[in-house]
Scaffold this motif. Structure first.
Motif, short mmCIF file in Angstrom:
data_model
loop_
_atom_site.label_atom_id
_atom_site.label_comp_id
_atom_site.label_asym_id
_atom_site.label_seq_id
_atom_site.Cartn_x
_atom_site.Cartn_y
_atom_site.Cartn_z
N THR A 42 11.87 -4.86 11.27
CA THR A 42 10.70 -4.90 10.38
C THR A 42 9.47 -5.12 11.24
O THR A 42 9.40 -6.11 12.00
CB THR A 42 10.82 -6.01 9.34
N LEU A 43 8.53 -4.18 11.14
CA LEU A 43 7.36 -4.22 11.99
C LEU A 43 6.09 -4.01 11.17
O LEU A 43 6.13 -3.45 10.05
CB LEU A 43 7.44 -3.09 13.05
N ASP A 44 4.98 -4.45 11.72
CA ASP A 44 3.68 -4.07 11.21
C ASP A 44 3.24 -2.79 11.90
O ASP A 44 3.69 -2.51 13.04
CB ASP A 44 2.65 -5.17 11.46
N ALA A 45 2.42 -2.02 11.23
CA ALA A 45 1.94 -0.78 11.83
C ALA A 45 1.30 -1.07 13.19
O ALA A 45 0.52 -2.02 13.35
CB ALA A 45 0.94 -0.09 10.91
N GLY A 46 1.71 -0.28 14.21
CA GLY A 46 1.18 -0.45 15.55
C GLY A 46 2.06 -1.27 16.47
O GLY A 46 1.88 -1.24 17.69
N GLN A 47 3.02 -2.00 15.89
CA GLN A 47 3.90 -2.81 16.72
C GLN A 47 4.98 -1.94 17.36
O GLN A 47 5.35 -0.88 16.84
CB GLN A 47 4.56 -3.91 15.88
N LEU A 84 7.98 2.74 17.73
CA LEU A 84 6.58 2.50 17.41
C LEU A 84 6.38 2.60 15.89
O LEU A 84 6.67 3.66 15.29
CB LEU A 84 5.66 3.52 18.09
N ALA A 85 5.94 1.50 15.25
CA ALA A 85 5.65 1.52 13.81
C ALA A 85 4.33 2.26 13.58
O ALA A 85 3.30 1.88 14.14
CB ALA A 85 5.56 0.11 13.26
N VAL A 86 4.40 3.33 12.76
CA VAL A 86 3.22 4.17 12.54
C VAL A 86 2.52 3.82 11.23
O VAL A 86 1.32 3.56 11.20
CB VAL A 86 3.60 5.67 12.56
N LYS A 87 3.26 3.84 10.14
CA LYS A 87 2.68 3.51 8.84
C LYS A 87 3.74 2.92 7.94
O LYS A 87 4.94 2.96 8.25
CB LYS A 87 2.07 4.75 8.18
N ALA A 88 3.29 2.37 6.82
CA ALA A 88 4.21 1.72 5.89
C ALA A 88 5.28 2.69 5.40
O ALA A 88 5.00 3.85 5.11
CB ALA A 88 3.44 1.14 4.72
N GLY A 89 6.49 2.21 5.37
CA GLY A 89 7.60 3.03 4.90
C GLY A 89 8.89 2.62 5.58
O GLY A 89 8.97 1.56 6.22
N THR A 90 9.88 3.47 5.42
CA THR A 90 11.20 3.20 6.00
C THR A 90 11.68 4.45 6.74
O THR A 90 11.55 5.57 6.22
CB THR A 90 12.22 2.80 4.93
N ALA A 91 12.24 4.24 7.88
CA ALA A 91 12.82 5.35 8.66
C ALA A 91 14.11 4.86 9.31
O ALA A 91 14.34 3.65 9.45
CB ALA A 91 11.84 5.85 9.72
N SER A 107 11.74 -0.79 8.97
CA SER A 107 10.82 -0.96 7.84
C SER A 107 9.45 -1.33 8.39
O SER A 107 9.33 -2.30 9.16
CB SER A 107 11.30 -2.06 6.89
N VAL A 108 8.45 -0.54 7.99
CA VAL A 108 7.09 -0.80 8.44
C VAL A 108 6.31 -1.42 7.28
O VAL A 108 6.22 -0.83 6.19
CB VAL A 108 6.39 0.48 8.92
N ASN A 109 5.80 -2.62 7.50
CA ASN A 109 5.08 -3.33 6.44
C ASN A 109 3.78 -2.60 6.07
O ASN A 109 3.11 -2.03 6.95
CB ASN A 109 4.73 -4.75 6.89
N PRO A 110 3.41 -2.63 4.76
CA PRO A 110 2.12 -2.03 4.37
C PRO A 110 0.96 -2.89 4.86
O PRO A 110 1.10 -4.11 5.04
CB PRO A 110 2.18 -2.04 2.84
N VAL A 111 -0.21 -2.22 5.02
CA VAL A 111 -1.44 -2.94 5.34
C VAL A 111 -2.10 -3.32 4.02
O VAL A 111 -2.54 -2.45 3.26
CB VAL A 111 -2.41 -2.08 6.18
N LEU A 112 -2.13 -4.59 3.69
CA LEU A 112 -2.64 -5.03 2.40
C LEU A 112 -4.16 -5.06 2.37
O LEU A 112 -4.81 -5.30 3.39
CB LEU A 112 -2.09 -6.42 2.07
N ALA A 113 -4.68 -4.82 1.16
CA ALA A 113 -6.13 -4.87 0.96
C ALA A 113 -6.60 -6.31 1.09
O ALA A 113 -5.97 -7.24 0.59
CB ALA A 113 -6.50 -4.31 -0.39
N THR A 114 -7.71 -6.50 1.77
CA THR A 114 -8.32 -7.83 1.89
C THR A 114 -9.59 -7.95 1.06
O THR A 114 -10.08 -9.06 0.85
CB THR A 114 -8.65 -8.12 3.36
N ALA A 115 -10.12 -6.81 0.61
CA ALA A 115 -11.33 -6.82 -0.22
C ALA A 115 -11.35 -5.57 -1.09
O ALA A 115 -10.83 -4.52 -0.71
CB ALA A 115 -12.59 -6.88 0.65
N LEU A 116 -11.95 -5.72 -2.30
CA LEU A 116 -12.06 -4.61 -3.24
C LEU A 116 -13.43 -4.68 -3.92
O LEU A 116 -13.79 -5.70 -4.50
CB LEU A 116 -10.96 -4.69 -4.31
N GLU A 117 -14.18 -3.61 -3.80
CA GLU A 117 -15.48 -3.51 -4.48
C GLU A 117 -15.40 -2.41 -5.54
O GLU A 117 -14.84 -1.34 -5.30
CB GLU A 117 -16.58 -3.16 -3.47
N VAL A 118 -15.96 -2.71 -6.74
CA VAL A 118 -15.96 -1.72 -7.82
C VAL A 118 -17.38 -1.52 -8.32
O VAL A 118 -18.26 -2.36 -8.10
CB VAL A 118 -15.04 -2.15 -9.00
#
Length: 515
Positions: A42-47, A84-91, A107-118
């Protein structure tokens, strides 16, 4: 020699077979399996994580290893086993060595939102669409599009792209969610603005006070609006006659339309047709009159009024001769007694949203007309009310006999302080009746009203309508003297009799219940 050659050949074959099965030629051991660690990653993207491959048993030589990824857009792998973890998902990384294969789940962890403007609140009409603007941070967040949900889809619906559709007039909240962050966008939906000729459907009237052979009467024309269209006109008139004493005039109990054939417009002797005036209060007389009308091809007043009503649907312009008699409409022989003028005025009132309700009354024996003019908005609610009265007086000859009637030139609202409701001698207050046509007299009268805390008629009438606009009519009660019963503190200064005023107000509110 041949035996030696055969021996060498056998040795070569045995050596080749040993290599294929991972055999250690030195000790006779062979490769039984391979071991890959870790078995799951299990990795974060880029790891990056390097996979370690070992032979089983450990003391045999590991053959060449191949690495492949089931989805290199999620996780890629190099020849050296580095993932190399590229993006969220499973391979799945397939590891192959010799005849053995292992799979490693990445398993590549998703990059979670830290801010949302509407975007700001939305305002739209029924049937209109608008899209909610948004911005998610960071830019490489896995979920590029938030989710959207309406708390009131019957008013405003929203699709997966954030497009909002106005369904019905009202309020709704759209919830916008990006991962764990949630924002709200308020939506106001209004009914579409429809360009109308007439602001509101309903009945709108115009009337005119006049005289009939010296006796007071009024004529009224009403236009009915449905779905912003003129659907009908209604013409009527109310006349009067001298009272039994001959000292004044009494309004007739029924209007000309209500009388029907009993109005007897043509009920006069006609020697050429062999007709004698009939007593229309009897069945025989009424039947004879109707037969006479049919025989000579004449129409009663109400029938002619109906023909005019039909004509007004085409045009309110009438052709008349030099004496005012209407021309060009078969069966119509009456004069234009203000009908076309009033039809135009009724249409003008309809366009202005002004409805009129009136009552024929009397003041100290003299005929009056009391009415209310109500201004209606597009929703049928009253935005203005005005009560009014037109009075008059009898006309007498030198012998003091009543010879006719004269309507006042101005109504009570137009007169204002000149009506002089309280302009009578008051010895206790040291006040003498003033000549209100003079500046000095009018000023003295106004000062007297202020000193005595009295209100002129128009001021009292306006207090009633202001209260009705704000509160309706439910609390406006009369006492036995036909004055307000005093239960409404805000109307404590109203001392006029109100029976006729409340009656016309009730007519107006009945005609427009939503007011």
């Amino acid at each position: 020699m041949r035996k030696l050659q055969k021996l060498v050949l056998v040795l070569v074959l045995m050596l080749g077979l040993g290599l294929l099965v991972g055999c250690s030629c030195e000790d006779g051991k062979k490769l039984e399996d391979i071991q890959v660690s870790p078995a799951e990653v299990t990795l974060d993207a880029g790891q990056i994580k390097e996979l370690e491959v070992k032979p089983v048993p450990a003391d045999v030589e590991l053959p060449a290893v191949e690495f492949t990824s089931s989805d290199s857009t999620v996780a890629s792998v190099g020849k050296d086993g580095k993932v190399l973890a590229v993006k969220a998902g499973t391979a799945e990384i397939t590891v192959k060595a010799g005849a053995f294969t292992k799979k490693v789940t990445v398993s590549v962890n998703p990059v979670l939102a830290t801010a949302l403007e509407v975007g700001a609140a939305l305002a739209l009409e029924v049937g209109a669409k608008a899209t909610i603007s948004y911005k998610i941070s960071p830019q490489d967040a896995t979920n590029k599009v938030p989710s959207f949900e309406s708390n009131n889809p019957a008013v405003a619906s929203v699709n997966a792209e954030g497009e909002v559709t106005g369904v019905a007039a009202g309020e709704a909240i759209i919830k916008v969610k990006a991962d764990a962050i949630e924002k709200e966008v308020a939506v106001t939906v209004t009914a579409p603005v429809v360009e109308r000729t007439y602001p509101c459907d309903g009945e709108f009237s115009a009337f005119e006070a006049s005289l009939n052979y010296g006796a007071p009467m009024y004529t009224m024309v009403t236009v009915k609006i449905e779905n912003d269209k003129v659907v009908s006109f209604y013409i009527d008139a109310l006349q009067s006659k001298k009272n039994a004493a001959g000292t004044n005039y009494d309004w007739n109990a029924k209007s000309k339309k209500e009388l029907g054939y009993l109005y007897g417009m043509h009920n006069t002797n006609n020697a050429d047709a062999g007709y004698e005036r009939q007593d229309l209060s009897t069945e025989e007389g009424l039947a004879a009159y109707k037969a006479y009308l049919a025989e000579v091809g004449k129409k009663e007043w109400f029938e002619q009024a109906e023909l005019l009503e039909a004509q007004f649907l085409e045009s309110t312009n009438l052709e008349v001769d030099e004496n005012g008699y209407i021309q060009g409409i078969a069966g119509v022989t009456i004069k234009d007694g203000g009908y076309s003028k009033l039809a135009k005025a009724a249409l003008a009132n309809a366009k202005a949203g002004k409805t009129v309700k009136l009552a024929a009354t009397s003041n100290y024996g003299s005929p009056n007309i009391v009415w209310v003019e109500a201004t209606v908005d597009a929703d049928g609610a009253f935005t203005a009310l005005e009560l009014n009265t037109l009075q008059g007086k009898v006309v007498k000859n030198a012998e003091d006999l009543v010879t006719g009637y004269a309507w006042n030139a101005k109504n009570k609202q137009e007169l204002g302080y000149l009506y002089g409701m309280h302009n009578t001698n008051n010895a206790d207050a040291g006040y003498e009746r003033q000549d209100l046509s003079t500046e000095e007299g009018l000023a003295a009268y106004k000062a007297y009203l202020a000193e005595q805390e009295k209100l002129e008629w128009f001021e009292q009438a306006n207090m009633i309508t202001a209260y009705a606009l704000e509160n309706g009519l439910a609390n406006l009660k009369m006492n036995e003297a036909k004055k307000l019963d005093g239960s409404v503190e805000a109307l404590a200064g109203v001392s006029i009799t109100v029976d006729h005023y409340l009656a016309v107000l009730e007519q107006a509110y009945e005609a427009f219940p939503q007011a």
